[in-house]
Design an enzyme around this catalytic site. Structure first.
Site, PDB file in Angstrom:
ATOM      1  N   GLU A  46       0.701  -1.221  -0.006  1.00 57.38           N
ATOM      2  CA  GLU A  46      -0.030   0.131   0.044  1.00 57.38           C
ATOM      3  C   GLU A  46       0.782   1.288   0.190  1.00 57.38           C
ATOM      4  O   GLU A  46       0.448   2.326   0.577  1.00 57.38           O
ATOM      5  CB  GLU A  46      -1.078  -0.053   1.310  1.00 57.38           C
ATOM      6  CG  GLU A  46      -1.835  -1.481   1.185  1.00 57.38           C
ATOM      7  CD  GLU A  46      -2.766  -1.362   2.433  1.00 57.38           C
ATOM      8  OE1 GLU A  46      -3.602  -0.479   2.403  1.00 57.38           O
ATOM      9  OE2 GLU A  46      -2.374  -2.211   3.151  1.00 57.38           O
ATOM     10  N   VAL A  97     -11.854 -14.862   0.517  1.00 52.03           N
ATOM     11  CA  VAL A  97     -10.932 -15.246   1.036  1.00 52.03           C
ATOM     12  C   VAL A  97      -9.866 -14.008   0.978  1.00 52.03           C
ATOM     13  O   VAL A  97      -9.667 -13.022  -0.030  1.00 52.03           O
ATOM     14  CB  VAL A  97     -10.028 -15.989   0.199  1.00 52.03           C
ATOM     15  CG1 VAL A  97      -8.491 -16.676   0.609  1.00 52.03           C
ATOM     16  CG2 VAL A  97     -11.087 -17.491  -0.030  1.00 52.03           C
ATOM     17  N   SER A 104      -6.920  -2.056   2.328  1.00 53.48           N
ATOM     18  CA  SER A 104      -7.122  -1.589   0.940  1.00 53.48           C
ATOM     19  C   SER A 104      -7.592  -2.788   0.075  1.00 53.48           C
ATOM     20  O   SER A 104      -7.499  -2.312  -1.341  1.00 53.48           O
ATOM     21  CB  SER A 104      -5.871  -0.765   0.412  1.00 53.48           C
ATOM     22  OG  SER A 104      -5.556   0.207   0.991  1.00 53.48           O
ATOM     23  N   GLU A 123     -13.909 -15.709   5.150  1.00 55.78           N
ATOM     24  CA  GLU A 123     -15.215 -15.181   5.710  1.00 55.78           C
ATOM     25  C   GLU A 123     -16.457 -15.689   5.033  1.00 55.78           C
ATOM     26  O   GLU A 123     -16.527 -15.798   3.642  1.00 55.78           O
ATOM     27  CB  GLU A 123     -15.427 -13.761   5.821  1.00 55.78           C
ATOM     28  CG  GLU A 123     -14.305 -13.159   6.795  1.00 55.78           C
ATOM     29  CD  GLU A 123     -14.148 -11.696   6.715  1.00 55.78           C
ATOM     30  OE1 GLU A 123     -14.810 -11.146   5.646  1.00 55.78           O
ATOM     31  OE2 GLU A 123     -13.012 -11.279   7.263  1.00 55.78           O
ATOM     32  N   GLU A 124     -17.703 -16.068   5.489  1.00 56.02           N
ATOM     33  CA  GLU A 124     -18.958 -16.199   4.960  1.00 56.02           C
ATOM     34  C   GLU A 124     -19.451 -15.244   4.254  1.00 56.02           C
ATOM     35  O   GLU A 124     -19.295 -14.110   4.896  1.00 56.02           O
ATOM     36  CB  GLU A 124     -19.763 -16.719   6.315  1.00 56.02           C
ATOM     37  CG  GLU A 124     -21.230 -16.907   5.801  1.00 56.02           C
ATOM     38  CD  GLU A 124     -22.320 -17.457   6.854  1.00 56.02           C
ATOM     39  OE1 GLU A 124     -23.352 -17.971   6.493  1.00 56.02           O
ATOM     40  OE2 GLU A 124     -21.865 -16.932   7.871  1.00 56.02           O
ATOM     41  N   ASP A 171     -16.302  -0.942  10.059  1.00 51.47           N
ATOM     42  CA  ASP A 171     -17.446  -1.385   8.842  1.00 51.47           C
ATOM     43  C   ASP A 171     -18.396  -2.371   9.071  1.00 51.47           C
ATOM     44  O   ASP A 171     -17.877  -3.252   9.814  1.00 51.47           O
ATOM     45  CB  ASP A 171     -16.306  -1.769   7.733  1.00 51.47           C
ATOM     46  CG  ASP A 171     -15.166  -0.882   7.430  1.00 51.47           C
ATOM     47  OD1 ASP A 171     -15.191   0.456   7.733  1.00 51.47           O
ATOM     48  OD2 ASP A 171     -14.223  -1.330   6.616  1.00 51.47           O
ATOM     49  N   GLU A 202     -15.082  -5.330  10.183  1.00 52.94           N
ATOM     50  CA  GLU A 202     -13.755  -4.914  10.570  1.00 52.94           C
ATOM     51  C   GLU A 202     -13.547  -3.375  10.994  1.00 52.94           C
ATOM     52  O   GLU A 202     -14.415  -2.606  10.716  1.00 52.94           O
ATOM     53  CB  GLU A 202     -12.763  -5.196   9.438  1.00 52.94           C
ATOM     54  CG  GLU A 202     -12.862  -4.616   8.206  1.00 52.94           C
ATOM     55  CD  GLU A 202     -11.846  -4.711   7.182  1.00 52.94           C
ATOM     56  OE1 GLU A 202     -11.086  -5.837   7.453  1.00 52.94           O
ATOM     57  OE2 GLU A 202     -11.816  -4.076   6.242  1.00 52.94           O
ATOM     58  N   SER A 251     -11.541  10.111   0.718  1.00 52.35           N
ATOM     59  CA  SER A 251     -11.792   8.827   1.222  1.00 52.35           C
ATOM     60  C   SER A 251     -12.941   8.596   2.236  1.00 52.35           C
ATOM     61  O   SER A 251     -13.486   9.932   2.836  1.00 52.35           O
ATOM     62  CB  SER A 251     -10.587   8.518   2.195  1.00 52.35           C
ATOM     63  OG  SER A 251      -9.470   8.482   1.265  1.00 52.35           O
TER      64      SER A 251
END
Length: 358
Positions: free
Chosen positions: A15, A179, A186, A216-217, A296, A309, A320
């Site tokens: 990043e 995944v 980012s 994650e589901e 989030d 997260e 942003s």
């Protein structure tokens, strides 16, 4: 008296370019009547380079990429970075504008703690736990925060038994799933998977960026974000919504295409916002955060909020989400920077009151 502000940017991370854009935006927003700007550049090889004090805004990021012929290491360079010549006072505050590993993960924060320098943003623990998505979600689970189901693997574990790893994902999460590298931001290295073949490809992709991955589901939900600002008494911004025109909010959608709608304020019910606000502040405190965080969430059709997260150094250009959320809450970009600098001084002063001898 002007505040001597050191801007720490660049970094040995995927990043790096994002960090340069952030530094450029902050420099352009700073009031030169209030601040002395001292750029500190970390190049992609990890070399630390202190640039000259800036007397005004710079035109582009190239002007911030200083060359370094001396090949000095961060440790040998650190004293001269944070303290000026003997006749001058040291820098008052460091603003780490770093994203990803080697900057947002507690490593630089640890160095700043050892140097006893005030710095903007989260400390070592919050930065490290917030960077590692697995540890972060484990903390959230302990705090009783609702979130999607997830599993995680380290690279050696996956290499030893790939079939077992894939089967576990299918049995516990199913498709679709996401995944992700555990320690990256980012949206770098993230893949959405709808079948076994895509899952296998996604593991290979994610492991290029980290030794640990999280899966994650997938859920059908809106993506809602809020900004948190403060130390011990954090405040929450109004909510915003991410509406990607692509399949999901990946790196390209964030930084290259501009093919994403940011809706501020998000059109949600008052009770849904209160639920998100309460969870965001709870997450902030659970990780012992300070300064700033973007939280989030997923918001399902039945109005249930699931925390996805937190980002302990969110994107920080004027365009942003975090600065935009605060702009619509009533805090303009230059004011936001000044507020964060004051929070850094406040937290540092608090730490100086702690007695380490008996």
């Amino acid at each position: 008296m002007k505040t001597k502000l050191g801007l720490l940017y660049g970094g040995k991370s995927a990043e790096h370019k994002v960090s340069l854009q952030t530094a450029l935006a902050v420099i352009r927003a700073l009031d030169l009547e209030k601040f002395e700007i001292h750029p500190i550049y970390i190049n992609v090889e990890g070399q630390w380079i202190k640039g000259p004090e800036l007397s005004g805004p710079v035109d582009n990021v190239k002007a911030l990429e200083f060359s370094n012929d001396n090949q000095l290491s961060p440790l040998s360079l650190a004293p001269s970075l944070f303290h000026a010549e003997k006749q001058e006072a040291p820098l008052d505050v460091i603003f780490p504008l770093l994203h990803g590993p080697n900057g947002e993960d507690g490593t630089v924060q640890g160095l700043l703690e050892l140097l006893n320098v005030p710095y903007v943003g989260n400390g070592v623990l919050a930065s490290a736990a917030g960077m590692d998505k697995v540890m972060m979600k484990n903390v959230f689970a302990q705090a009783g925060l609702a979130q999607v189901n997830y599993v995680a693997f380290i690279k050696s574990e996956w290499e030893h038994s790939k079939e077992e790893a894939y089967s576990k994902v299918e049995a516990e999460l199913g498709f679709p799933c996401f995944v992700k590298p555990a320690n990256l931001g980012s949206s770098v290295g993230i893949s959405k998977c709808t079948n076994r073949a895509e899952l296998e490809t996604a593991f290979v992709e994610a492991f290029q960026f980290d030794r640990k991955v999280i899966i994650e589901e997938g859920v059908v939900a809106r993506e809602i974000e809020v900004g948190i600002l403060g130390n011990d008494y954090p405040e929450c911004s109004i909510p915003g919504e991410i509406v990607p025109k692509t399949d999901f909010y990946d790196y390209k959608a964030k930084y290259e295409d501009g093919d994403t709608a940011l809706i501020i304020p998000a059109d949600i019910k008052d009770e849904e916002y209160e639920q998100i606000k309460e969870m965001a502040i709870q997450a902030f405190k659970a990780l012992d955060c300070s300064g700033l965080v973007r939280a989030d969430f997923f918001l399902t059709k039945d109005g249930k909020a699931l925390i996805n997260e937190v980002n302990t150094m969110p994107g920080f250009t004027p365009f942003s989400m975090f600065p935009l959320l605060w702009k619509h809450t009533g805090v303009e970009y230059p004011q936001l920077i000044e507020r964060l600098v004051e929070l850094a001084k406040e937290r540092h002063q608090e730490k100086q009151q702690i007695k380490y001898t008996f």
